[in-house]
Write a protein that holds these residues in place. Structure first.
Motif, PDB file in Angstrom:
ATOM      1  N   GLN A  37      -8.595  18.203   5.289  1.00  0.00           N
ATOM      2  CA  GLN A  37      -8.551  17.334   4.117  1.00  0.00           C
ATOM      3  C   GLN A  37      -7.509  16.224   4.289  1.00  0.00           C
ATOM      4  OE1 GLN A  37      -7.789  19.521   0.549  1.00  0.00           O
ATOM      5  NE2 GLN A  37      -8.717  17.955  -0.750  1.00  0.00           N
ATOM      6  N   THR A  38      -6.377  16.540   4.898  1.00  0.00           N
ATOM      7  CA  THR A  38      -5.357  15.529   5.169  1.00  0.00           C
ATOM      8  C   THR A  38      -5.874  14.473   6.142  1.00  0.00           C
ATOM      9  OG1 THR A  38      -3.646  17.185   4.831  1.00  0.00           O
ATOM     10  CG2 THR A  38      -3.010  15.185   5.992  1.00  0.00           C
ATOM     11  N   THR A  39      -6.582  14.904   7.157  1.00  0.00           N
ATOM     12  CA  THR A  39      -7.171  13.965   8.122  1.00  0.00           C
ATOM     13  C   THR A  39      -8.190  13.066   7.444  1.00  0.00           C
ATOM     14  OG1 THR A  39      -6.885  15.639   9.839  1.00  0.00           O
ATOM     15  CG2 THR A  39      -8.368  13.813  10.331  1.00  0.00           C
ATOM     16  N   ILE A  40      -8.998  13.622   6.583  1.00  0.00           N
ATOM     17  CA  ILE A  40      -9.998  12.830   5.860  1.00  0.00           C
ATOM     18  C   ILE A  40      -9.329  11.810   4.947  1.00  0.00           C
ATOM     19  CG2 ILE A  40     -11.838  12.955   4.122  1.00  0.00           C
ATOM     20  CD1 ILE A  40     -12.556  15.689   5.360  1.00  0.00           C
ATOM     21  N   LEU A  41      -8.278  12.227   4.245  1.00  0.00           N
ATOM     22  CA  LEU A  41      -7.577  11.307   3.352  1.00  0.00           C
ATOM     23  C   LEU A  41      -6.900  10.173   4.119  1.00  0.00           C
ATOM     24  CD1 LEU A  41      -6.045  13.776   0.759  1.00  0.00           C
ATOM     25  CD2 LEU A  41      -7.860  12.115   0.373  1.00  0.00           C
ATOM     26  N   CYS A  42      -6.317  10.472   5.271  1.00  0.00           N
ATOM     27  CA  CYS A  42      -5.697   9.413   6.085  1.00  0.00           C
ATOM     28  C   CYS A  42      -6.750   8.456   6.640  1.00  0.00           C
ATOM     29  CB  CYS A  42      -4.888  10.033   7.219  1.00  0.00           C
ATOM     30  SG  CYS A  42      -3.401  10.852   6.672  1.00  0.00           S
ATOM     31  N   THR A  43      -7.892   8.987   7.042  1.00  0.00           N
ATOM     32  CA  THR A  43      -8.977   8.132   7.519  1.00  0.00           C
ATOM     33  C   THR A  43      -9.513   7.263   6.396  1.00  0.00           C
ATOM     34  OG1 THR A  43      -9.550   9.881   9.082  1.00  0.00           O
ATOM     35  CG2 THR A  43     -11.140   8.111   8.806  1.00  0.00           C
ATOM     36  N   ASN A  44      -9.597   7.811   5.192  1.00  0.00           N
ATOM     37  CA  ASN A  44      -9.995   7.016   4.026  1.00  0.00           C
ATOM     38  C   ASN A  44      -9.005   5.899   3.767  1.00  0.00           C
ATOM     39  OD1 ASN A  44     -12.383   8.282   3.255  1.00  0.00           O
ATOM     40  ND2 ASN A  44     -11.296   9.843   2.106  1.00  0.00           N
ATOM     41  N   ALA A  45      -7.725   6.196   3.894  1.00  0.00           N
ATOM     42  CA  ALA A  45      -6.696   5.177   3.667  1.00  0.00           C
ATOM     43  C   ALA A  45      -6.822   4.036   4.665  1.00  0.00           C
ATOM     44  CB  ALA A  45      -5.314   5.812   3.757  1.00  0.00           C
ATOM     45  N   ILE A  46      -7.120   4.345   5.911  1.00  0.00           N
ATOM     46  CA  ILE A  46      -7.308   3.299   6.918  1.00  0.00           C
ATOM     47  C   ILE A  46      -8.579   2.509   6.627  1.00  0.00           C
ATOM     48  CG2 ILE A  46      -7.780   2.885   9.363  1.00  0.00           C
ATOM     49  CD1 ILE A  46      -5.986   5.277   9.979  1.00  0.00           C
ATOM     50  N   ALA A  47      -9.619   3.198   6.191  1.00  0.00           N
ATOM     51  CA  ALA A  47     -10.919   2.553   5.985  1.00  0.00           C
ATOM     52  C   ALA A  47     -10.911   1.571   4.825  1.00  0.00           C
ATOM     53  CB  ALA A  47     -12.004   3.598   5.775  1.00  0.00           C
ATOM     54  N   VAL A  48     -10.054   1.768   3.840  1.00  0.00           N
ATOM     55  CA  VAL A  48     -10.088   0.891   2.674  1.00  0.00           C
ATOM     56  C   VAL A  48      -9.123  -0.281   2.765  1.00  0.00           C
ATOM     57  CG1 VAL A  48     -10.865   2.726   1.144  1.00  0.00           C
ATOM     58  CG2 VAL A  48      -8.428   2.242   1.336  1.00  0.00           C
ATOM     59  N   LEU A  49      -8.370  -0.399   3.864  1.00  0.00           N
ATOM     60  CA  LEU A  49      -7.461  -1.535   4.011  1.00  0.00           C
ATOM     61  C   LEU A  49      -8.266  -2.826   4.125  1.00  0.00           C
ATOM     62  CD1 LEU A  49      -4.777  -0.231   6.509  1.00  0.00           C
ATOM     63  CD2 LEU A  49      -4.502  -0.683   4.089  1.00  0.00           C
ATOM     64  N   HIS A  50      -8.010  -3.764   3.248  1.00  0.00           N
ATOM     65  CA  HIS A  50      -8.706  -5.038   3.247  1.00  0.00           C
ATOM     66  C   HIS A  50      -7.894  -6.045   4.051  1.00  0.00           C
ATOM     67  CE1 HIS A  50     -10.661  -8.657   1.649  1.00  0.00           C
ATOM     68  NE2 HIS A  50     -11.697  -7.846   1.496  1.00  0.00           N
ATOM     69  N   GLU A  51      -8.548  -6.672   5.012  1.00  0.00           N
ATOM     70  CA  GLU A  51      -7.811  -7.520   5.948  1.00  0.00           C
ATOM     71  C   GLU A  51      -7.225  -8.764   5.293  1.00  0.00           C
ATOM     72  OE1 GLU A  51      -8.174  -8.635  10.583  1.00  0.00           O
ATOM     73  OE2 GLU A  51      -9.579  -7.324   9.602  1.00  0.00           O
ATOM     74  N   GLU A  52      -7.988  -9.438   4.447  1.00  0.00           N
ATOM     75  CA  GLU A  52      -7.486 -10.670   3.840  1.00  0.00           C
ATOM     76  C   GLU A  52      -6.485 -10.391   2.720  1.00  0.00           C
ATOM     77  OE1 GLU A  52     -10.948 -10.312   4.170  1.00  0.00           O
ATOM     78  OE2 GLU A  52     -10.981 -11.450   6.043  1.00  0.00           O
ATOM     79  N   ARG A  53      -6.691  -9.333   1.961  1.00  0.00           N
ATOM     80  CA  ARG A  53      -5.827  -9.071   0.809  1.00  0.00           C
ATOM     81  C   ARG A  53      -4.527  -8.388   1.195  1.00  0.00           C
ATOM     82  NH1 ARG A  53      -9.954  -6.603  -3.579  1.00  0.00           N
ATOM     83  NH2 ARG A  53     -11.395  -8.344  -3.638  1.00  0.00           N
ATOM     84  N   PHE A  54      -4.593  -7.415   2.070  1.00  0.00           N
ATOM     85  CA  PHE A  54      -3.410  -6.617   2.349  1.00  0.00           C
ATOM     86  C   PHE A  54      -2.806  -6.914   3.712  1.00  0.00           C
ATOM     87  CE2 PHE A  54      -1.534  -2.700   4.087  1.00  0.00           C
ATOM     88  CZ  PHE A  54      -0.471  -2.592   3.219  1.00  0.00           C
ATOM     89  N   LEU A  55      -3.614  -6.868   4.757  1.00  0.00           N
ATOM     90  CA  LEU A  55      -3.065  -6.965   6.103  1.00  0.00           C
ATOM     91  C   LEU A  55      -2.517  -8.356   6.423  1.00  0.00           C
ATOM     92  CD1 LEU A  55      -5.681  -4.839   8.045  1.00  0.00           C
ATOM     93  CD2 LEU A  55      -3.383  -4.193   7.357  1.00  0.00           C
ATOM     94  N   SER A  56      -3.125  -9.399   5.897  1.00  0.00           N
ATOM     95  CA  SER A  56      -2.617 -10.741   6.192  1.00  0.00           C
ATOM     96  C   SER A  56      -1.288 -11.003   5.490  1.00  0.00           C
ATOM     97  CB  SER A  56      -3.639 -11.798   5.800  1.00  0.00           C
ATOM     98  OG  SER A  56      -3.866 -11.779   4.411  1.00  0.00           O
ATOM     99  N   ARG A  57      -1.022 -10.325   4.381  1.00  0.00           N
ATOM    100  CA  ARG A  57       0.260 -10.491   3.676  1.00  0.00           C
ATOM    101  C   ARG A  57       1.429  -9.962   4.483  1.00  0.00           C
ATOM    102  NH1 ARG A  57      -0.839  -8.977  -2.633  1.00  0.00           N
ATOM    103  NH2 ARG A  57      -2.333 -10.648  -3.025  1.00  0.00           N
ATOM    104  N   ILE A  58       1.188  -8.939   5.281  1.00  0.00           N
ATOM    105  CA  ILE A  58       2.273  -8.389   6.074  1.00  0.00           C
ATOM    106  C   ILE A  58       2.254  -8.916   7.508  1.00  0.00           C
ATOM    107  CG2 ILE A  58       2.466  -6.298   4.682  1.00  0.00           C
ATOM    108  CD1 ILE A  58       0.920  -4.810   6.862  1.00  0.00           C
ATOM    109  N   GLY A  59       1.425  -9.932   7.758  1.00  0.00           N
ATOM    110  CA  GLY A  59       1.388 -10.557   9.072  1.00  0.00           C
ATOM    111  C   GLY A  59       0.471  -9.891  10.065  1.00  0.00           C
ATOM    112  N   TRP A  60      -0.500  -9.137   9.590  1.00  0.00           N
ATOM    113  CA  TRP A  60      -1.439  -8.464  10.480  1.00  0.00           C
ATOM    114  C   TRP A  60      -2.855  -8.960  10.234  1.00  0.00           C
ATOM    115  CZ3 TRP A  60      -0.481  -2.775  11.999  1.00  0.00           C
ATOM    116  CH2 TRP A  60       0.848  -2.608  12.364  1.00  0.00           C
ATOM    117  N   GLY A  61      -3.030 -10.246  10.080  1.00  0.00           N
ATOM    118  CA  GLY A  61      -4.333 -10.821   9.777  1.00  0.00           C
ATOM    119  C   GLY A  61      -5.247 -10.872  10.984  1.00  0.00           C
TER     120      GLY A  61
END
Length: 82
Positions: free
Chosen positions: A10-34
């Motif tokens: 269940q922990t592995t599934i939740l971590c994979t879900n967390a990675i899967a929902v990261l939005h590149e333009e909204r979240f990752l580009s703000r921290i310099g990972w666009g």
């Protein structure tokens, strides 16, 4: 709560879900990972940042349908067995 194989899965599934929902333009580009970040030249070894971005993109691409199935199975198991 005991540490069992089910909690590890269940922990592995939740971590994979967390990675899967990261939005590149909204979240990752703000921290310099666009999209344009972490692109190296030909023959250069990719850095840790580029490899992490590649892993995030791969998880979002490949794990979309399997995550739907696995999440549904986990929800059904939790509903049945509490």
């Amino acid at each position: 709560m005991a540490f069992t194989l089910y909690t590890l899965i269940q922990t592995t599934i939740l971590c994979t879900n967390a990675i899967a929902v990261l939005h590149e333009e909204r979240f990752l580009s703000r921290i310099g990972w666009g999209v344009d970040q972490g692109v190296g030249g030909f023959g250069d070894d990719p850095g840790v940042k580029a490899q992490t971005l590649n892993l995030i993109r791969s998880v979002r691409t490949v794990m979309r349908v399997p995550l739907i199935i696995v999440n549904s199975a986990c929800i059904v198991l939790l509903l049945l067995f509490g």
